[in-house]
Enzyme design. Structure first.
Site, PDB file in Angstrom:
ATOM      1  CG  ASN A 140      -0.260  -0.032   2.381  1.00  0.00           C
ATOM      2  OD1 ASN A 140       0.446   0.881   2.923  1.00  0.00           O
ATOM      3  ND2 ASN A 140      -0.375  -1.289   3.391  1.00  0.00           N
ATOM      4  CG  ASP A 151      -7.166  -4.900   6.005  1.00  0.00           C
ATOM      5  OD1 ASP A 151      -6.684  -5.006   7.043  1.00  0.00           O
ATOM      6  OD2 ASP A 151      -7.555  -3.955   5.122  1.00  0.00           O
ATOM      7  CE  LYS A 179       8.759 -13.146 -13.245  1.00  0.00           C
ATOM      8  NZ  LYS A 179       9.631 -12.451 -14.327  1.00  0.00           N
ATOM      9  N   PRO A 228      -3.200 -11.815  10.450  1.00  0.00           N
ATOM     10  CG  PRO A 228      -1.179 -12.132  11.577  1.00  0.00           C
ATOM     11  CD  PRO A 228      -1.989 -12.379  10.249  1.00  0.00           C
ATOM     12  CG  ASP A 229      -6.273  -6.470  13.976  1.00  0.00           C
ATOM     13  OD1 ASP A 229      -5.459  -5.903  14.688  1.00  0.00           O
ATOM     14  OD2 ASP A 229      -7.106  -5.817  13.181  1.00  0.00           O
TER      15      ASP A 229
HETATM   16  O1  C5P Z   1      -8.864  -2.599  10.608  1.00  0.00           O
HETATM   17  P1  C5P Z   1      -7.864  -1.482  10.191  1.00  0.00           P
HETATM   18  O2  C5P Z   1      -6.691  -2.055   9.484  1.00  0.00           O
HETATM   19  O3  C5P Z   1      -8.515  -0.249   9.783  1.00  0.00           O
HETATM   20  O4  C5P Z   1      -7.191  -1.017  11.573  1.00  0.00           O
HETATM   21  C1  C5P Z   1      -6.267  -0.132  11.768  1.00  0.00           C
HETATM   22  C2  C5P Z   1      -5.558  -0.169  12.824  1.00  0.00           C
HETATM   23  O5  C5P Z   1      -5.299  -1.389  13.068  1.00  0.00           O
HETATM   24  C3  C5P Z   1      -3.883   0.416  12.808  1.00  0.00           C
HETATM   25  O6  C5P Z   1      -3.500   0.780  14.086  1.00  0.00           O
HETATM   26  C4  C5P Z   1      -3.219  -0.917  12.199  1.00  0.00           C
HETATM   27  O7  C5P Z   1      -2.054  -0.450  12.506  1.00  0.00           O
HETATM   28  C5  C5P Z   1      -3.755  -2.097  13.089  1.00  0.00           C
HETATM   29  N1  C5P Z   1      -3.813  -3.217  12.189  1.00  0.00           N
HETATM   30  C6  C5P Z   1      -3.025  -4.208  12.646  1.00  0.00           C
HETATM   31  N2  C5P Z   1      -2.903  -5.421  12.067  1.00  0.00           N
HETATM   32  C7  C5P Z   1      -3.543  -5.602  11.055  1.00  0.00           C
HETATM   33  C8  C5P Z   1      -4.722  -4.679  10.664  1.00  0.00           C
HETATM   34  C9  C5P Z   1      -4.509  -3.246  11.066  1.00  0.00           C
HETATM   35  O8  C5P Z   1      -2.202  -3.728  13.767  1.00  0.00           O
HETATM   36  N3  C5P Z   1      -3.842  -6.822  10.418  1.00  0.00           N
END
Ligand code: C5P
Length: 401
Positions: free
Chosen positions: A211, A279, A289, A307-308
């Site tokens: 991004n 995401d 490749k 993972p978040d």
């Molecule tokens: O859900 P979104 O991506 O909009 O959330 C943004 C917040 O979550 C930011 O602080 C980003 O650094 C964090 N984030 C994360 N891991 C992800 C997605 C987002 O830490 N996989």
């Protein structure tokens, strides 16, 4: 007690006519109780004598990189270790260029490359040298790396010209030095993790999903926290902005690596998640490749959620930092989405910003944020990303008090 007693400045004097003002700076520093050690470049010695500097500083003056006596008494590493602040005055176009490019061909430039201490430069040169694109680029590279500056001032020059390039007066440089050395360090002893930049999610060994995040905001936050005395671990995706001085940088590429680096950096008092984490990652990433086959359909990418990182680190438990700050970059329904994120991810604060392309915020130099806490929403004015970082760091210091 004098205001700077117990503090030590390493004063680097490069070759410019303004070097004569550095003698006065030494006198002012000594008067304020500050210890001063001078490093004089070969060109600097054309303008001011070592004897003058030695008499005023009441200290040995260091000049040579490969002097056996100097190295045995105090080597280039030790010179910086013994100082609280390095001051380059006058900072000529030449020494700024060496600093920006990492050259180390004499004692002064080697000390500047080897230091992890704050550095203050007082530029001094002819107006056209100052305005030259090369000097401007070098100076902005240095500022981006956290090098501090005072001046240059506008005025008449020794070369019978008028403009910007005069070194600031010694009294002004002293004020700047006091501002740095006497700045409060409310985050001393605290550890803060900051994530910054994008992540790269591989499709194959040469292609990836990414991004537009530049890392500017996250890196500025890391620098601002460090300036308040925090020990900072910066977990950064691939960026071109320079590493902030005095910060431990862990470089990663993917979201999975970012999570692992954050977990390895725990425990922390606070964590700021400024990274724009992808995401999704490609579940069917290829180890070789992917070949473009004439006439064949493009390959299908199977995406699975990453993972978040924020939600994982913010989940309740003994390892949860006391303060967890997330970011919400949105193009629609900014506040509602950000408030939802605060709850869903168990963050304490969310820094919300509108990243619609017309705002120029994503990848740009400025930011306009809304700080969402359990107490409500604060709308901040549009500010330089470094100023946003300073204000946020000050708020974090208050919250951790
Ligand atoms: O859900 P979104 O991506 O909009 O959330 C943004 C917040 O979550 C930011 O602080 C980003 O650094 C964090 N984030 C994360 N891991 C992800 C997605 C987002 O830490 N996989």
């Amino acid at each position: 007690m004098s205001t700077l007693s117990g503090k030590r400045v390493l004063l680097i004097i490069a070759g410019g006519i303004a070097a004569f003002k550095s003698a006065e700076l030494i006198r002012l520093l000594r008067g304020a109780g500050c210890g001063v050690t001078c490093v004089l470049t070969e060109n600097g010695a054309q303008f001011v004598t070592p004897l003058t500097l030695q008499a005023l500083s009441e200290n040995k003056v260091y000049r040579e990189l490969f002097s056996l006596t100097d190295e045995s008494e105090m080597g280039h590493i030790q010179l910086s270790r013994a100082a609280d602040l390095l001051v380059v005055a006058p900072a000529t176009a030449n020494i700024l260029a060496k600093m920006a490019n990492g050259l180390a061909d004499d004692l002064a430039s080697t000390v500047l490359l080897a230091t992890d201490k704050p550095v203050l430069v007082a530029p001094a040169m002819n107006v056209r040298m100052w305005l030259h694109a090369a000097t401007q680029v070098n100076f902005s590279v240095l500022r981006g790396r956290g090098v501090l500056s005072v001046g240059p001032a506008e005025g008449a020059m020794a070369c019978n010209e008028y403009g910007f390039g005069r070194m600031s007066e010694p009294a002004e440089i002293l004020t700047a030095i006091k501002g740095i050395l006497l700045a409060p360090q409310p985050l001393a002893g605290r550890h803060v993790i900051v994530t910054s930049g994008p992540t790269h999610e591989p499709i194959d060994p040469v292609r990836y999903i990414a991004n537009r995040s530049s890392g500017r905001q996250g890196h500025s936050i890391a620098a601002a926290l460090s300036a308040l005395g925090a020990r900072v671990t910066l977990v950064s995706g691939p960026v071109t902005v320079p590493d902030p001085a005095g910060v431990t940088v862990r470089r990663i590429e993917s979201a999975a690596e970012m999570l692992a680096a954050c977990q390895a950096a725990l425990p922390a008092d606070a964590a700021v998640f400024a990274a724009a984490v992808a995401d999704w990652r490609v579940a069917n990433a290829s180890s070789g490749k992917i070949k473009k086959q004439p006439g064949a359909a493009p390959p299908g990418l199977e995406l699975v959620p990453n993972p978040d990182i924020l939600a994982t680190i913010a989940s309740p438990g003994p390892a949860r930092p006391r303060l967890v700050v997330g970011f919400a970059a949105e193009t629609d329904d900014l506040l509602a989405n950000a408030q939802g994120k605060l709850k869903r991810k168990n963050a304490d604060w969310i820094v919300a910003n509108d990243v619609s392309s017309e705002t120029g915020i994503m990848g740009g130099a400025e930011n306009e944020i809304h700080l969402i806490t359990s107490a409500g929403v604060e709308d901040w004015p549009r500010l330089d990303k470094q100023e946003v970082a300073r204000r946020l760091a000050a708020r974090i210091a208050e919250a951790l008090r």
